[in-house]
Design a protein around this motif. Structure first.
Motif, PDB file in Angstrom:
ATOM      1  N   ALA A 202      12.441 -12.717  -3.181  1.00  0.00           N
ATOM      2  CA  ALA A 202      12.447 -13.099  -1.766  1.00  0.00           C
ATOM      3  C   ALA A 202      11.956 -11.956  -0.885  1.00  0.00           C
ATOM      4  CB  ALA A 202      13.852 -13.532  -1.354  1.00  0.00           C
ATOM      5  N   CYS A 203      12.408 -10.745  -1.160  1.00  0.00           N
ATOM      6  CA  CYS A 203      12.007  -9.591  -0.345  1.00  0.00           C
ATOM      7  C   CYS A 203      10.508  -9.327  -0.451  1.00  0.00           C
ATOM      8  CB  CYS A 203      12.783  -8.341  -0.772  1.00  0.00           C
ATOM      9  SG  CYS A 203      14.454  -8.263  -0.128  1.00  0.00           S
ATOM     10  N   VAL A 204       9.982  -9.360  -1.651  1.00  0.00           N
ATOM     11  CA  VAL A 204       8.555  -9.082  -1.845  1.00  0.00           C
ATOM     12  C   VAL A 204       7.713 -10.141  -1.142  1.00  0.00           C
ATOM     13  CG1 VAL A 204       6.719  -8.982  -3.562  1.00  0.00           C
ATOM     14  CG2 VAL A 204       8.852  -7.762  -3.963  1.00  0.00           C
ATOM     15  N   LEU A 205       8.087 -11.407  -1.283  1.00  0.00           N
ATOM     16  CA  LEU A 205       7.330 -12.480  -0.650  1.00  0.00           C
ATOM     17  C   LEU A 205       7.378 -12.377   0.877  1.00  0.00           C
ATOM     18  CD1 LEU A 205       8.262 -15.562  -2.875  1.00  0.00           C
ATOM     19  CD2 LEU A 205       6.072 -14.371  -2.770  1.00  0.00           C
ATOM     20  N   VAL A 206       8.581 -12.226   1.424  1.00  0.00           N
ATOM     21  CA  VAL A 206       8.732 -12.185   2.880  1.00  0.00           C
ATOM     22  C   VAL A 206       8.078 -10.942   3.462  1.00  0.00           C
ATOM     23  CG1 VAL A 206      10.403 -11.971   4.771  1.00  0.00           C
ATOM     24  CG2 VAL A 206      10.795 -13.621   2.931  1.00  0.00           C
ATOM     25  N   ALA A 207       8.277  -9.795   2.826  1.00  0.00           N
ATOM     26  CA  ALA A 207       7.682  -8.562   3.341  1.00  0.00           C
ATOM     27  C   ALA A 207       6.157  -8.611   3.280  1.00  0.00           C
ATOM     28  CB  ALA A 207       8.202  -7.359   2.552  1.00  0.00           C
ATOM     29  N   SER A 208       5.612  -9.178   2.223  1.00  0.00           N
ATOM     30  CA  SER A 208       4.153  -9.275   2.099  1.00  0.00           C
ATOM     31  C   SER A 208       3.579 -10.137   3.213  1.00  0.00           C
ATOM     32  CB  SER A 208       3.782  -9.858   0.736  1.00  0.00           C
ATOM     33  OG  SER A 208       4.216  -9.018  -0.312  1.00  0.00           O
ATOM     34  N   VAL A 209       4.212 -11.288   3.466  1.00  0.00           N
ATOM     35  CA  VAL A 209       3.740 -12.185   4.523  1.00  0.00           C
ATOM     36  C   VAL A 209       3.921 -11.545   5.892  1.00  0.00           C
ATOM     37  CG1 VAL A 209       4.145 -14.400   5.670  1.00  0.00           C
ATOM     38  CG2 VAL A 209       4.124 -14.274   3.171  1.00  0.00           C
ATOM     39  N   ALA A 210       5.095 -10.940   6.123  1.00  0.00           N
ATOM     40  CA  ALA A 210       5.383 -10.353   7.428  1.00  0.00           C
ATOM     41  C   ALA A 210       4.468  -9.173   7.734  1.00  0.00           C
ATOM     42  CB  ALA A 210       6.842  -9.909   7.489  1.00  0.00           C
ATOM     43  N   MET A 211       4.265  -8.305   6.764  1.00  0.00           N
ATOM     44  CA  MET A 211       3.422  -7.131   6.988  1.00  0.00           C
ATOM     45  C   MET A 211       1.958  -7.522   7.179  1.00  0.00           C
ATOM     46  SD  MET A 211       5.116  -4.229   7.039  1.00  0.00           S
ATOM     47  CE  MET A 211       4.136  -2.877   6.361  1.00  0.00           C
ATOM     48  N   ALA A 212       1.479  -8.463   6.360  1.00  0.00           N
ATOM     49  CA  ALA A 212       0.079  -8.867   6.469  1.00  0.00           C
ATOM     50  C   ALA A 212      -0.152  -9.768   7.672  1.00  0.00           C
ATOM     51  CB  ALA A 212      -0.360  -9.584   5.188  1.00  0.00           C
ATOM     52  N   GLY A 213       0.784 -10.674   7.933  1.00  0.00           N
ATOM     53  CA  GLY A 213       0.583 -11.658   8.973  1.00  0.00           C
ATOM     54  C   GLY A 213       0.853 -11.170  10.384  1.00  0.00           C
ATOM     55  N   THR A 214       1.810 -10.262  10.541  1.00  0.00           N
ATOM     56  CA  THR A 214       2.174  -9.822  11.894  1.00  0.00           C
ATOM     57  C   THR A 214       1.729  -8.403  12.208  1.00  0.00           C
ATOM     58  OG1 THR A 214       4.366  -8.982  11.237  1.00  0.00           O
ATOM     59  CG2 THR A 214       4.201 -11.318  11.815  1.00  0.00           C
TER      60      THR A 214
ATOM     61  N   HIS B  44      -0.792  -6.783  10.202  1.00  0.00           N
ATOM     62  CA  HIS B  44      -2.140  -6.588   9.653  1.00  0.00           C
ATOM     63  C   HIS B  44      -2.195  -5.456   8.625  1.00  0.00           C
ATOM     64  CE1 HIS B  44      -3.177  -9.304  12.875  1.00  0.00           C
ATOM     65  NE2 HIS B  44      -2.767  -8.438  13.783  1.00  0.00           N
ATOM     66  N   ALA B  45      -1.124  -5.341   7.866  1.00  0.00           N
ATOM     67  CA  ALA B  45      -1.083  -4.358   6.784  1.00  0.00           C
ATOM     68  C   ALA B  45      -1.595  -4.994   5.501  1.00  0.00           C
ATOM     69  CB  ALA B  45       0.347  -3.849   6.594  1.00  0.00           C
ATOM     70  N   ALA B  46      -1.795  -4.164   4.483  1.00  0.00           N
ATOM     71  CA  ALA B  46      -2.248  -4.666   3.190  1.00  0.00           C
ATOM     72  C   ALA B  46      -1.090  -5.359   2.463  1.00  0.00           C
ATOM     73  CB  ALA B  46      -2.791  -3.522   2.344  1.00  0.00           C
ATOM     74  N   ILE B  47      -1.439  -6.309   1.605  1.00  0.00           N
ATOM     75  CA  ILE B  47      -0.426  -7.032   0.838  1.00  0.00           C
ATOM     76  C   ILE B  47       0.412  -6.060   0.004  1.00  0.00           C
ATOM     77  CG2 ILE B  47      -0.054  -8.679  -1.040  1.00  0.00           C
ATOM     78  CD1 ILE B  47      -0.696 -10.046   1.517  1.00  0.00           C
ATOM     79  N   TRP B  48      -0.262  -5.076  -0.602  1.00  0.00           N
ATOM     80  CA  TRP B  48       0.475  -4.145  -1.460  1.00  0.00           C
ATOM     81  C   TRP B  48       1.488  -3.334  -0.665  1.00  0.00           C
ATOM     82  CZ3 TRP B  48       0.681   1.091  -0.791  1.00  0.00           C
ATOM     83  CH2 TRP B  48      -0.318   1.699  -0.025  1.00  0.00           C
ATOM     84  N   GLN B  49       1.179  -3.063   0.603  1.00  0.00           N
ATOM     85  CA  GLN B  49       2.132  -2.347   1.443  1.00  0.00           C
ATOM     86  C   GLN B  49       3.369  -3.202   1.719  1.00  0.00           C
ATOM     87  OE1 GLN B  49      -0.637  -1.469   4.625  1.00  0.00           O
ATOM     88  NE2 GLN B  49      -0.878   0.648   3.935  1.00  0.00           N
ATOM     89  N   GLY B  50       3.148  -4.490   1.922  1.00  0.00           N
ATOM     90  CA  GLY B  50       4.286  -5.388   2.077  1.00  0.00           C
ATOM     91  C   GLY B  50       5.121  -5.463   0.816  1.00  0.00           C
ATOM     92  N   MET B  51       4.467  -5.452  -0.336  1.00  0.00           N
ATOM     93  CA  MET B  51       5.198  -5.483  -1.604  1.00  0.00           C
ATOM     94  C   MET B  51       6.042  -4.227  -1.779  1.00  0.00           C
ATOM     95  SD  MET B  51       2.231  -7.063  -4.094  1.00  0.00           S
ATOM     96  CE  MET B  51       3.288  -7.058  -5.540  1.00  0.00           C
ATOM     97  N   VAL B  52       5.491  -3.073  -1.408  1.00  0.00           N
ATOM     98  CA  VAL B  52       6.246  -1.817  -1.493  1.00  0.00           C
ATOM     99  C   VAL B  52       7.462  -1.878  -0.570  1.00  0.00           C
ATOM    100  CG1 VAL B  52       6.187   0.653  -0.988  1.00  0.00           C
ATOM    101  CG2 VAL B  52       4.280  -0.416  -2.195  1.00  0.00           C
ATOM    102  N   LEU B  53       7.256  -2.371   0.643  1.00  0.00           N
ATOM    103  CA  LEU B  53       8.379  -2.507   1.570  1.00  0.00           C
ATOM    104  C   LEU B  53       9.445  -3.431   0.989  1.00  0.00           C
ATOM    105  CD1 LEU B  53       9.691  -2.035   4.362  1.00  0.00           C
ATOM    106  CD2 LEU B  53       8.402  -4.028   5.176  1.00  0.00           C
ATOM    107  N   GLY B  54       9.026  -4.556   0.427  1.00  0.00           N
ATOM    108  CA  GLY B  54       9.981  -5.495  -0.142  1.00  0.00           C
ATOM    109  C   GLY B  54      10.793  -4.889  -1.279  1.00  0.00           C
ATOM    110  N   LEU B  55      10.120  -4.147  -2.165  1.00  0.00           N
ATOM    111  CA  LEU B  55      10.829  -3.507  -3.278  1.00  0.00           C
ATOM    112  C   LEU B  55      11.802  -2.443  -2.781  1.00  0.00           C
ATOM    113  CD1 LEU B  55       7.877  -3.143  -5.816  1.00  0.00           C
ATOM    114  CD2 LEU B  55       9.823  -4.705  -5.980  1.00  0.00           C
ATOM    115  N   ALA B  56      11.390  -1.706  -1.757  1.00  0.00           N
ATOM    116  CA  ALA B  56      12.280  -0.686  -1.194  1.00  0.00           C
ATOM    117  C   ALA B  56      13.500  -1.325  -0.532  1.00  0.00           C
ATOM    118  CB  ALA B  56      11.519   0.180  -0.189  1.00  0.00           C
TER     119      ALA B  56
END
Length: 271
Positions: free
Chosen positions: A186-198, A200-212
């Motif tokens: 859930a964290c990886v999915l939500v962070a990836s969408v939130a970071m990329a969609g709101t 404009h970060a890279a998907i991988w950055q959202g994944m890192v945020l979600g894992l953290a």
């Protein structure tokens, strides 16, 4: 949110809390800071009251005022002001203890006061720092949405799977590895969408945020469970039906805030 709670009440209260957070965050950021200050002040009251049950002589007034001041100071002055306010809060709390009389367990009481300031006020200051840039509301949204996803994903996966493999049975019997896996997804999915969609970060950055976030949120939840177990209380308070107290909702968020601020600040230049 844990199995065995009043789920309908928890959902209603959760939605209400979301509105209290989101509306001022986007409509008037100074009002959002007021909401944060009020929440951490109540959370500090719950924490101090719980520590007093364990025999600690901790001053409520300096800690509640200091915890409330830290987010406001951080919002206005930045990281340096937050650190100064933390130091001032700890020093005033120590002075309060020294003048309250009694030398029994002095070191434990002073340590408990410093812990309260660092556990509640300091991370709340990082939440305020997240909201400081022009795109601050979107940064806070990405952070909070990911933290909430950890809770919801873990709850859903734990209930659906039966939670047979316990994560830390001696600390929190309700936590399971199945729930942790759900939180991670859930964290990886939500962070990836939130970071990329709101943001404009890279998907991988959202994944890192979600894992953290899933790691810090789990540590925060387990840490408060351990604290409550040591004190001998089920919840820090009863203010929120279906949730417990304010601190029962803030435990994972507070532990996550500094890491989220660090990563989002590194990934997304201030605009």
């Amino acid at each position: 949110m844990r199995a065995g709670r009043d789920l309908p009440a928890a959902i209603i209260v959760g939605v209400g809390l979301g509105l209290i957070i989101v509306v001022p965050l986007y409509a008037a950021r100074p009002l959002w800071i007021v909401v944060v200050c009020a929440a951490v002040s109540v959370g500090m009251f719950e924490l101090v009251r719980a520590l007093r049950l364990s025999g600690r002589n901790v001053g409520l007034a300096p800690l509640a005022v200091g915890a409330a001041a830290m987010p406001a100071v951080a919002y206005v002055t930045g990281v340096s002001g937050l650190m100064v306010m933390l130091a001032v809060t700890v020093l005033v709390a120590i002075a309060w203890r020294l003048t309250s009389g009694g030398d029994d367990h002095l070191l434990l009481d002073v340590s408990a006061a410093a812990f309260c300031a660092a556990y509640v006020g300091l991370p709340a200051g990082f939440t305020a720092l997240l909201s400081s840039p022009p795109d601050g509301p979107r940064r806070v949204t990405a952070f909070l949405a990911t933290a909430v996803a950890s809770d919801i994903g873990g709850y859903a996966a734990g209930v659906l799977s039966g939670g047979r493999h316990k994560l830390a049975p001696n600390v929190s019997p309700g936590k399971s590895w199945e729930g942790f896996a759900g939180s991670t997804i859930a964290c990886v999915l939500v962070a990836s969408v939130a970071m990329a969609g709101t943001l404009h970060a890279a998907i991988w950055q959202g994944m890192v945020l979600g894992l953290a976030v899933v790691c810090t949120a789990t540590v925060g939840d387990l840490g408060e469970s351990l604290l409550k177990r040591d004190i001998g209380v089920k919840d820090m308070g009863t203010l929120l039906p279906g949730h417990g107290g304010i601190m029962d909702r803030l435990d994972s968020v507070l532990c996550t805030a500094p890491v989220a601020w660090l990563l989002i600040t590194a990934f997304v230049p201030s605009s």
